[in-house]
Design a protein around this motif. Structure first.
Motif, PDB file in Angstrom:
ATOM      1  N   LEU A  97      22.761  58.045  39.186  1.00 23.02           N
ATOM      2  CA  LEU A  97      21.673  57.398  39.919  1.00 23.02           C
ATOM      3  C   LEU A  97      21.219  58.234  41.118  1.00 23.02           C
ATOM      4  N   VAL A  98      22.158  58.883  41.787  1.00 22.33           N
ATOM      5  CA  VAL A  98      21.800  59.739  42.924  1.00 22.33           C
ATOM      6  C   VAL A  98      20.900  60.882  42.462  1.00 22.33           C
ATOM      7  N   CYS A  99      21.263  61.502  41.342  1.00 26.03           N
ATOM      8  CA  CYS A  99      20.454  62.603  40.813  1.00 26.03           C
ATOM      9  C   CYS A  99      19.068  62.105  40.400  1.00 26.03           C
ATOM     10  N   ALA A 100      19.029  60.939  39.755  1.00 27.38           N
ATOM     11  CA  ALA A 100      17.733  60.371  39.371  1.00 27.38           C
ATOM     12  C   ALA A 100      16.891  60.056  40.603  1.00 27.38           C
ATOM     13  N   ALA A 101      17.550  59.605  41.692  1.00 28.30           N
ATOM     14  CA  ALA A 101      16.826  59.289  42.921  1.00 28.30           C
ATOM     15  C   ALA A 101      16.204  60.542  43.531  1.00 28.30           C
ATOM     16  N   PHE A 102      16.934  61.644  43.529  1.00 26.03           N
ATOM     17  CA  PHE A 102      16.365  62.894  44.042  1.00 26.03           C
ATOM     18  C   PHE A 102      15.182  63.340  43.184  1.00 26.03           C
ATOM     19  N   GLY A 103      15.304  63.161  41.863  1.00 32.03           N
ATOM     20  CA  GLY A 103      14.177  63.473  40.997  1.00 32.03           C
ATOM     21  C   GLY A 103      12.975  62.609  41.320  1.00 32.03           C
ATOM     22  N   ALA A 104      13.219  61.317  41.595  1.00 32.76           N
ATOM     23  CA  ALA A 104      12.130  60.399  41.936  1.00 32.76           C
ATOM     24  C   ALA A 104      11.464  60.796  43.253  1.00 32.76           C
ATOM     25  N   VAL A 105      12.248  61.242  44.226  1.00 35.65           N
ATOM     26  CA  VAL A 105      11.681  61.686  45.504  1.00 35.65           C
ATOM     27  C   VAL A 105      10.780  62.901  45.280  1.00 35.65           C
ATOM     28  N   ASN A 106      11.242  63.841  44.452  1.00 37.78           N
ATOM     29  CA  ASN A 106      10.389  64.980  44.106  1.00 37.78           C
ATOM     30  C   ASN A 106       9.072  64.505  43.503  1.00 37.78           C
ATOM     31  N   GLY A 107       9.178  63.567  42.563  1.00 38.43           N
ATOM     32  CA  GLY A 107       7.983  63.060  41.901  1.00 38.43           C
ATOM     33  C   GLY A 107       7.043  62.357  42.857  1.00 38.43           C
ATOM     34  N   LEU A 108       7.595  61.591  43.791  1.00 36.42           N
ATOM     35  CA  LEU A 108       6.762  60.898  44.776  1.00 36.42           C
ATOM     36  C   LEU A 108       6.007  61.878  45.672  1.00 36.42           C
ATOM     37  N   LEU A 109       6.690  62.915  46.112  1.00 35.96           N
ATOM     38  CA  LEU A 109       6.054  63.900  46.980  1.00 35.96           C
ATOM     39  C   LEU A 109       4.953  64.667  46.241  1.00 35.96           C
ATOM     40  N   VAL A 110       5.185  64.907  44.944  1.00 36.94           N
ATOM     41  CA  VAL A 110       4.197  65.629  44.137  1.00 36.94           C
ATOM     42  C   VAL A 110       2.965  64.760  43.877  1.00 36.94           C
ATOM     43  N   THR A 111       3.178  63.453  43.699  1.00 41.22           N
ATOM     44  CA  THR A 111       2.065  62.585  43.301  1.00 41.22           C
ATOM     45  C   THR A 111       1.410  61.859  44.468  1.00 41.22           C
ATOM     46  N   ALA A 112       2.182  61.406  45.436  1.00 37.89           N
ATOM     47  CA  ALA A 112       1.645  60.528  46.475  1.00 37.89           C
ATOM     48  C   ALA A 112       0.914  61.294  47.570  1.00 37.89           C
ATOM     49  N   ILE A 113       1.388  62.511  47.927  1.00 38.48           N
ATOM     50  CA  ILE A 113       0.760  63.165  49.085  1.00 38.48           C
ATOM     51  C   ILE A 113      -0.569  63.854  48.758  1.00 38.48           C
ATOM     52  N   PRO A 114      -0.741  64.633  47.702  1.00 40.57           N
ATOM     53  CA  PRO A 114       0.269  65.294  46.875  1.00 40.57           C
ATOM     54  C   PRO A 114       0.580  66.693  47.413  1.00 40.57           C
ATOM     55  N   GLY A 167      -7.292  57.298  30.218  1.00 41.21           N
ATOM     56  CA  GLY A 167      -6.558  56.074  30.506  1.00 41.21           C
ATOM     57  C   GLY A 167      -5.091  56.262  30.825  1.00 41.21           C
ATOM     58  N   ILE A 168      -4.623  57.502  30.847  1.00 40.03           N
ATOM     59  CA  ILE A 168      -3.220  57.756  31.181  1.00 40.03           C
ATOM     60  C   ILE A 168      -3.036  57.659  32.693  1.00 40.03           C
ATOM     61  N   ARG A 169      -2.067  56.904  33.123  1.00 36.49           N
ATOM     62  CA  ARG A 169      -1.758  56.799  34.552  1.00 36.49           C
ATOM     63  C   ARG A 169      -0.943  58.024  34.950  1.00 36.49           C
ATOM     64  N   THR A 170      -1.645  59.063  35.325  1.00 37.47           N
ATOM     65  CA  THR A 170      -1.015  60.366  35.515  1.00 37.47           C
ATOM     66  C   THR A 170       0.013  60.364  36.647  1.00 37.47           C
ATOM     67  N   GLY A 171      -0.274  59.628  37.720  1.00 39.82           N
ATOM     68  CA  GLY A 171       0.670  59.578  38.821  1.00 39.82           C
ATOM     69  C   GLY A 171       1.986  58.946  38.410  1.00 39.82           C
ATOM     70  N   ARG A 172       1.889  57.809  37.741  1.00 41.11           N
ATOM     71  CA  ARG A 172       3.111  57.130  37.296  1.00 41.11           C
ATOM     72  C   ARG A 172       3.861  57.945  36.254  1.00 41.11           C
ATOM     73  N   LEU A 173       3.103  58.616  35.384  1.00 41.83           N
ATOM     74  CA  LEU A 173       3.736  59.450  34.358  1.00 41.83           C
ATOM     75  C   LEU A 173       4.482  60.610  35.009  1.00 41.83           C
ATOM     76  N   THR A 174       3.862  61.264  35.987  1.00 48.03           N
ATOM     77  CA  THR A 174       4.517  62.382  36.667  1.00 48.03           C
ATOM     78  C   THR A 174       5.781  61.926  37.377  1.00 48.03           C
ATOM     79  N   LEU A 175       5.698  60.790  38.060  1.00 49.83           N
ATOM     80  CA  LEU A 175       6.879  60.241  38.724  1.00 49.83           C
ATOM     81  C   LEU A 175       7.987  59.967  37.711  1.00 49.83           C
ATOM     82  N   GLY A 176       7.624  59.408  36.565  1.00 50.81           N
ATOM     83  CA  GLY A 176       8.612  59.125  35.535  1.00 50.81           C
ATOM     84  C   GLY A 176       9.259  60.383  34.995  1.00 50.81           C
ATOM     85  N   VAL A 177       8.456  61.432  34.805  1.00 56.21           N
ATOM     86  CA  VAL A 177       8.997  62.691  34.293  1.00 56.21           C
ATOM     87  C   VAL A 177      10.019  63.277  35.263  1.00 56.21           C
ATOM     88  N   TYR A 178       9.697  63.302  36.546  1.00 58.16           N
ATOM     89  CA  TYR A 178      10.634  63.849  37.535  1.00 58.16           C
ATOM     90  C   TYR A 178      11.898  62.994  37.643  1.00 58.16           C
TER      91      TYR A 178
END
Length: 333
Positions: free
Chosen positions: A115-132, A221-232
């Motif tokens: 879960l810790v590793c997945a959380a770091f991946g999610a943080v990467n994904g958030l920074l890539v998509t939310a700021i971006p 129609g692809i939610r690209t932000g959510r998809l990118t977050l999911g991939v990371y």
């Protein structure tokens, strides 16, 4: 007056067309390179073709190969992850330290590490998509953050005396007189799983679409932000599995682990035929790329070639693979 008609069937152009499609298969080049390397090293070392040596190669590439699965997912989206080796090392330390200190049961320690590793991946994904922010910058920064956290949390001490569940994947079983680790089997199953997900599911098709053109993917129609977050996030979870494989193989939690594995995972992805520009590649090609790196290093070591030249040859292979990819993109424009 009678006329004759030609019975329906494949045209003369069908054969060349099939040949062109076969030659365009992304995994054909890596497979040919792997076979040629095996032939070369078998001719130069009597020990190369032994079952024990092949088992050793697979054990050596299983950690980097697993990391490269997550790296493949991110590169397919036209991103890159420089932090995966550091995330793996931190996940391994978390698992090892929690279990060895008796803070939680071993299986819970493994789950927390994942879960810790997945959380770091999610943080990467958030920074890539939310700021971006560019994936290169985000993951370069995360590399330094996680590297520091690993040394702080471990106090620069290797964690030993691990309970059996953490090292179980390092246990072996015999196939035809050759010992194989359970971790190697898990790595192969992960490659098959993600090969299926990428080729046979809507999620996989969306990943390729995102890598080809984020704007076109969004308009369809692809939610690209959510998809990118999911991939990371999924990639981070895969790094956690790599952490468990590393701990099980070495039998310790090592804060110095994974320092060059990020580059090795990128090497495996590139040699496997996945384009650094996104949208093109196969995860099975990544397996071939990881095996190419493992075979070259193993074969050169058997031949007595110094390790510095092994690194040199690996770098040349990466440059050649990227050059071929770039020339292929220009030809297809």
């Amino acid at each position: 007056m009678t006329t004759t008609t030609t019975p329906p069937g494949p045209s003369l152009a069908a054969g060349p067309s099939r040949l062109r499609r076969a030659l365009g298969t992304p995994t054909l080049g890596p497979l040919a390179a792997l076979l040629l390397a095996c032939v070369f090293f078998s001719l130069n070392s009597d020990r190369f073709l032994s079952g024990g040596n092949f088992s050793l190669v697979i054990q050596q590439v299983m950690v980097v190969g697993t990391l490269a699965i997550g790296q493949t997912l991110i590169i397919l989206t036209a991103g890159i992850d420089l932090s995966n080796g550091a995330i793996m090392a931190f996940g391994g330390i978390v698992m090892a330290k929690l279990a060895a200190d008796g803070v939680v049961p071993p299986l819970v320690a493994i789950a927390i590490g994942l879960l810790v590793c997945a959380a770091f991946g999610a943080v990467n994904g958030l920074l890539v998509t939310a700021i971006p922010l560019p994936p290169f910058i985000v993951t370069l920064g995360m590399l330094n953050v996680v590297f520091a956290l690993t040394h702080v949390y471990s106090a620069d001490q290797t964690v030993v005396n691990l309970p059996a569940p953490l090292t179980a994947l390092g246990d072996t079983f015999a196939i035809g007189g050759t010992t194989v680790t359970y971790g190697s089997l898990l790595t192969i199953l992960l490659f098959l799983l993600f090969a299926y997900l990428l080729s046979q599911t809507a999620w996989g098709r969306h990943v390729y679409a995102l890598g080809n053109s984020p704007e076109v993917a969004r308009l369809t129609g692809i939610r690209t932000g959510r998809l990118t977050l999911g991939v990371y996030t999924v990639a981070g979870l895969v790094y956690g599995i790599a952490a468990l494989l590393l701990v099980s193989r070495t039998g310790v939690g090592d804060p110095q682990a994974g320092q060059t594995d990020n580059l090795d995972s990128i090497t495996a992805v590139v040699l496997g035929g996945t384009s650094l520009f996104g949208g093109r590649g196969l995860v099975i090609g990544t397996l071939l790329g990881a095996l190419i790196v493992g075979v070259f290093r193993n074969g050169l070591q058997l031949m007595g070639v110094p390790s510095i030249y092994q690194t040199l040859i690996t770098g040349v292979l990466v440059i050649l693979a990227v050059t071929v990819d770039q020339l292929s993109r220009r030809r297809n424009r």
